[in-house]
Design an enzyme around this catalytic site. Structure first.
Site, mmCIF file in Angstrom:
data_model
loop_
_atom_site.group_PDB
_atom_site.id
_atom_site.type_symbol
_atom_site.label_atom_id
_atom_site.label_comp_id
_atom_site.label_asym_id
_atom_site.label_seq_id
_atom_site.Cartn_x
_atom_site.Cartn_y
_atom_site.Cartn_z
ATOM 1 N N ASP A 53 2.784 11.998 9.154
ATOM 2 C CA ASP A 53 2.484 12.389 7.779
ATOM 3 C C ASP A 53 2.345 13.909 7.706
ATOM 4 O O ASP A 53 2.130 14.570 8.729
ATOM 5 C CB ASP A 53 1.185 11.692 7.352
ATOM 6 C CG ASP A 53 0.739 12.110 5.967
ATOM 7 O OD1 ASP A 53 1.583 12.134 5.058
ATOM 8 O OD2 ASP A 53 -0.456 12.408 5.788
ATOM 9 N N ASP A 61 -3.336 10.263 8.077
ATOM 10 C CA ASP A 61 -4.777 10.392 7.840
ATOM 11 C C ASP A 61 -5.236 9.799 6.527
ATOM 12 O O ASP A 61 -6.424 9.809 6.229
ATOM 13 C CB ASP A 61 -5.182 11.874 7.862
ATOM 14 C CG ASP A 61 -4.812 12.588 6.571
ATOM 15 O OD1 ASP A 61 -3.741 12.265 6.000
ATOM 16 O OD2 ASP A 61 -5.579 13.462 6.132
ATOM 17 N N ASP A 74 -1.277 5.888 4.216
ATOM 18 C CA ASP A 74 -0.626 5.725 5.521
ATOM 19 C C ASP A 74 -0.991 4.403 6.191
ATOM 20 O O ASP A 74 -0.382 4.031 7.194
ATOM 21 C CB ASP A 74 -1.038 6.875 6.465
ATOM 22 C CG ASP A 74 -0.618 8.238 5.939
ATOM 23 O OD1 ASP A 74 0.514 8.345 5.449
ATOM 24 O OD2 ASP A 74 -1.431 9.180 6.007
#
Length: 839
Positions: free
Chosen positions: A524, A723, A727
């Protein structure tokens, strides 16, 4: 009485709720008995800690005065919140007990099913809905209509679908904890009695050999005949299903050791004289049978606890949805309703700071909404008439009315929950490695026992049957690996401690096993590669305007705002020692920007559209703004009295360690792919700076999971690092999920590995540790099976024709002990494993 035994105070029905159904001023209630009291009726009262409490009678006043602390607050039996007893709006009696509630929603839940919330109610796991099917975590193709054990591996089947948010403790774990306790308590004295003579403890001399045997039988029987029953059941099922596995081996070994020892104790004359040593009796293996059971329970409890933790991610996600919603009636009045009562087409009011209850569209008003749980991006999104809203996101400072379009299982949040639940359920534990070895080892042991029996019956000395039985049983006893229950848990325990010292928190053995073999890292952007917090990067002033003045005016407009962009501007002003000046006539224009009057001049801060609306042409700085946007920055213009004064650029800075970490991960052979909900231009700008191989931008949570699934379909072994809440599905679907410790709790619950400080170098350290741990586990399995495999020929009597020797109980005990000691010593080597920092 049944659930209809509810009593509400006679005054409580309507007098303290307004006509629109909204909760208003708290009532005045006797904190002792719960009755509503009129403060002006001259009833008894008492001042305590600066507050006046009113009572229905002097008796209640006396009780309060004797022990005030017991009557100040009560706990809501539904949600657990503390409620002020003297002002509680929601109160009822059930079976003579008083219950206070924080809201009408909790009260409604209690009334619907009081048995689920009454203190002292059994805390068993929640009953599964009708039609629930069960599957095996290791063999997802196994599906059953009822709970039980997997016919292939013996593991307990788990319910499919999304678990209940208030699901109770795992009953299998609770049962195994009890059985582990009994096994350990009884195995310790068994070890002292059985192994004491080998280390110089004269147990047999002090107690007597015969009495020692009877004590061992007394201690071992509860372990084998009660505690080990689940193991024997799984072993029997493995035979019925022709799927030899770890349970087959344990069942054979424990059963043979116990039955052999019982016969040896009760009828020693059935055995040949060669079975005795130095005039002692026939050796018994009670301690081996019990210790094997205890060790296997240790491993099972550790595994069950790891599997139970996977439900934490589901519960954390479910908690993002509010329990209630404000439904707007046909007459425009509001009513608080439980979330499961919301229907498609309902109009719902959203107050500032509230979570959006379901998916829908804005019907009235405007606001900004924090959608970071979906997009991962920190900047709130402007919402006007017709804009789509997602359940679980957080409303900003405005008030809106929305129309519900997707409710229940159809909401985006519910779909995320479902994806996480499915991904977690289809993961296989590392214990499968043991079963793969057992699939070969078990038939080999049985064949060796049968072969030993046949050879002794054919060519052995008299009494042939006794010698043949002794040899066959000895093979089964020596083949049961005492260290099997320690092989995996010991390595994982040492590795997790080693990882914690390096800032790498490892959830379970499964994460270690999978991380060792990954070849692709999906990562990410926001909060993982970047800091996750916007920061002012550029101030560009037109001629005649200074940077400090530009920043001072922008800070003056933004002071008091909680918007992340405002926070970045105010923090930059504070660093420079610039004091924001007061603003009057403040006005916010949704979708454009803000404005006001500062020191007599009109100031506006916003996008190009706002500049044009103010008559300030942004053209002189348009090219510079486009260049900054190309570098992934957010640009706002500032105008003074209708003239362009400059621009400010805000960006989410790349973490200082990101570039070195990405380079080191590339050198380790990993392909790096960025998956982000941010715009393509911003994502590609970050990727260029870090040398990332591939970029996928504008992805929703299901898009990130779909990317992981596509990589799996192409044969890649995928690790996912992120995080945010958005996700979580991808973290759960990947071979191993890696969460930043500075991120959302849901991400950490969905991931197998957490980096405490969000340091990307921890990914490389974690991978090195995982590879070392898997090597260590394989070595442990060799120790666990190896000593026993070497002892099989001895047990079968291979030395008898040459030396006239049969397996001594001392050798059997030493082999069993040595395998456990070897496993522990080998696992301890992980404490000193070198984990290189990213370079």
């Amino acid at each position: 009485m049944a659930s209809n035994d509810h009593h509400r105070d006679a005054h409580h029905g309507h007098s303290h709720a307004s006509g629109n159904g909204m909760e208003h001023t708290p009532v005045t209630r006797d904190p002792v008995c719960g009755m509503i009291v009129d403060p002006d009726a001259g009833k008894p009262h008492l001042a305590y800690e600066g507050r006046t409490y009113h009572f229905c009678c002097n008796g209640c006043r006396a009780k309060f005065e004797a022990d005030p602390g017991s009557f100040l607050t009560a706990r809501d039996p539904v949600c657990g919140m503390r409620v002020d007893r003297a002002t509680a709006v929601h109160f009822l009696r059930h079976e003579g007990a008083k219950h206070y509630f924080c809201s009408s929603g909790c009260e409604a839940k209690f009334k619907a099913n009081p048995a689920a919330y009454v203190a002292g109610a059994p805390t068993t796991a929640a009953a599964m809905p009708a039609g629930t099917q069960y599957t095996c975590p290791m063999h997802p193709e196994v599906v059953s209509d009822k709970p039980g054990d997997c016919p292939k591996c013996g593991m307990a089947l788990e319910p499919m679908g999304v678990p209940a948010a208030d699901e109770g403790p795992n009953p299998e774990l609770a049962d195994f904890m009890r059985r582990l306790f009994v096994s350990v308590v009884l195995s310790v004295p068994l070890l002292v009695l059985g192994m004491g003579p080998m280390v110089g403890l004269p147990c047999d001399t002090l107690v007597g050999e015969r009495l020692t045997g009877w004590i061992e039988l007394l201690l071992a029987t509860p372990v084998v005949l009660w505690a080990a029953l689940p193991f024997f059941r799984r072993a029997w099922n493995s035979v019925l299903n022709r799927s030899p596995n770890m349970w087959t081996l344990i069942g054979l070994g424990v059963g043979a050791a116990y039955l052999y020892s019982v016969v040896a104790l009760l009828a020693p004359g059935l055995f040949p004289m060669t079975m005795t040593a130095h005039g002692t009796g026939v050796p018994v293996y009670f301690e081996a049978a019990a210790v094997v059971v205890a060790l296997v329970f240790v491993g099972q409890v550790l595994e069950l606890k790891a599997r139970e933790q996977t439900g934490s991610a589901i519960r954390a996600l479910l908690a993002l949805a509010p329990d209630t919603a404000q439904r707007v009636g046909p007459d425009g009045t509001d009513q608080t309703v439980a979330l499961d009562l919301v229907r498609v087409g309902d109009r719902l009011r959203l107050r500032p700071g509230e979570r959006v209850p379901v998916d829908g569209a804005v019907a009235e008003g405007s606001s900004t909404v924090d959608e970071s749980m979906i997009s991962g991006e920190a900047l709130p999104v402007e919402k006007q008439l017709g804009a789509m809203l997602t359940g679980g996101t957080i409303n900003g400072n405005g008030t809106m009315v929305m129309v519900a379009e997707k409710v229940g299982a159809d909401t985006t949040l519910s779909r995320i929950v479902g994806m996480v639940a499915l991904a977690q359920r289809t993961r296989a534990p590392v214990q499968g490695m043991v079963d793969r070895v057992s699939a070969v080892f078990v038939p080999t042991v049985v064949l060796a026992a049968l072969l030993a029996f046949g050879i002794w019956m054919a060519v052995g000395p008299e009494p042939r049957l006794a010698h043949a039985l002794m040899a066959a049983v000895a093979v089964l006893i020596i083949a049961c690996p005492c260290a099997l229950g320690l092989a995996t848990p010991m390595s994982v325990m040492i590795a997790t401690g080693r990882g914690a010292r390096e800032g790498v928190l490892i959830r379970d053995a499964e994460a270690l096993e999978r991380f060792a073999g990954v070849d692709t890292l999906v990562i990410d952007k926001t909060g993982t590669l970047t800091e996750g917090k916007p920061e002012l990067t550029d101030i560009i002033a037109v001629e005649g305007m200074t940077e400090d003045r530009l920043l001072q005016l922008a800070a003056g407009l933004e002071q008091g705002s909680e918007h992340p962009l405002a926070a970045a501007i105010l923090e930059a002003a504070n660093r420079r020692g610039i004091i924001a000046v007061a603003t009057t006539d403040f006005k916010a224009t949704t979708g454009m920007g803000i404005g006001g009057t500062i020191e007599g001049t009109s100031v506006g801060l916003g996008n190009a559209a706002m500049m044009e609306a103010l008559g300030a042409d942004p053209a002189p700085l348009r090219d510079r703004a486009e260049s900054l946007r190309g570098d992934g920055r957010t640009v706002v213009f500032l105008a003074i009295d209708g003239r362009l004064a400059g621009l400010l650029a805000v960006a989410d800075r790349i973490k200082p360690t990101a570039a070195a970490a990405i380079a080191a991960l590339h050198r380790s052979g990993l392909k790096i792919i960025m998956a982000t909900g941010d715009a393509a231009a911003t994502a590609e700008a970050v990727a260029r700076q870090l040398g990332i191989d591939e970029v996928h931008a504008g992805l929703l949570p299901e898009g990130k999971k779909a990317l992981v699934d596509a990589l799996h379909a192409a044969g890649a072994r995928v690790a996912m690092a992120g995080d945010g809440i958005n996700d979580a599905p991808a973290l759960a679907a990947a071979d191993v999920g890696i969460a930043m410790g500075t991120g959302a709790d849901v991400a950490m619950e969905s991931a197998g590995i957490t980096l405490v400080k969000g340091d990307l170098g921890g990914i490389l350290r974690g991978r090195r540790l995982s590879q070392a741990t898997i090597r260590n586990i394989r070595q442990n399995l060799i120790f666990a099976f190896g000593y026993n495999a070497l002892g099989i020929p001895l047990a079968a009597g291979i030395l008898y024709p040459v030396f006239g020797l049969l397996l001594s109980p001392m050798i059997a005990a030493a082999a069993m002990s040595l395998s456990s000691v070897s496993v522990i010593a080998n696992a301890l080597r992980l404490r000193h494993e070198k984990l290189q920092e990213a370079t």
